[in-house]
Design an enzyme around this catalytic site. Structure first.
Site, PDB file in Angstrom:
ATOM      1  N   ILE A 152       0.840  -1.339  -0.058  1.00  0.00           N
ATOM      2  CA  ILE A 152       0.156  -0.077  -0.176  1.00  0.00           C
ATOM      3  C   ILE A 152       0.898   1.219   0.070  1.00  0.00           C
ATOM      4  CG2 ILE A 152      -0.315  -0.103   2.507  1.00  0.00           C
ATOM      5  CD1 ILE A 152      -3.013   1.109   2.170  1.00  0.00           C
ATOM      6  N   CYS A 153       0.331   2.176  -0.838  1.00  0.00           N
ATOM      7  CA  CYS A 153       1.297   3.549  -0.597  1.00  0.00           C
ATOM      8  C   CYS A 153      -0.093   4.514  -0.423  1.00  0.00           C
ATOM      9  CB  CYS A 153       1.914   3.864  -1.878  1.00  0.00           C
ATOM     10  SG  CYS A 153       1.147   4.014  -3.537  1.00  0.00           S
ATOM     11  N   ARG A 154       0.089   5.956  -1.062  1.00  0.00           N
ATOM     12  CA  ARG A 154      -0.848   6.860  -0.895  1.00  0.00           C
ATOM     13  C   ARG A 154      -2.054   6.452  -1.959  1.00  0.00           C
ATOM     14  NH1 ARG A 154      -1.825  11.180  -3.952  1.00  0.00           N
ATOM     15  NH2 ARG A 154      -2.850  12.979  -3.053  1.00  0.00           N
TER      16      ARG A 154
END
Length: 92
Positions: free
Chosen positions: A45-47
């Site tokens: 996951i990231c932004r």
């Protein structure tokens, strides 16, 4: 399953992931690869999903079996699952 948050520290402070996870910024993945078990299913996951997609592709190339990108990242999580998580979208 292993959830890896590849955002920078300041991003995780603004909008923390509300689940058990590893925080390994994208730039540290290569150096910290030994911390991960390629036999586990891995969700990255990231932004917004771009960095996590790159990391997911890298992990797959390194022989990790089940790697998934959380499409839309923490922004989608905040919007669709848990609105209590602040959005890190810039105010325009």
């Amino acid at each position: 399953m292993t959830l890896i948050d590849v955002r920078e520290e300041w991003e995780t402070q603004l909008a923390p992931v509300p689940s058990p996870h590893l925080h390994i910024p994208m730039g540290q993945i290569v150096d910290r690869l030994a911390e991960l078990d390629p036999r586990n299913a891995t969700v990255v996951i990231c932004r917004s999903g771009g960095r996590s997609l790159e990391v997911a592709r890298f992990l797959t190339a390194q022989g990790f079996g089940s790697v998934f990108n959380l499409a839309g990242g923490i922004l989608a999580w905040s919007r669709d699952i848990d609105p209590a998580i602040p959005s890190t979208d810039p105010v325009i």
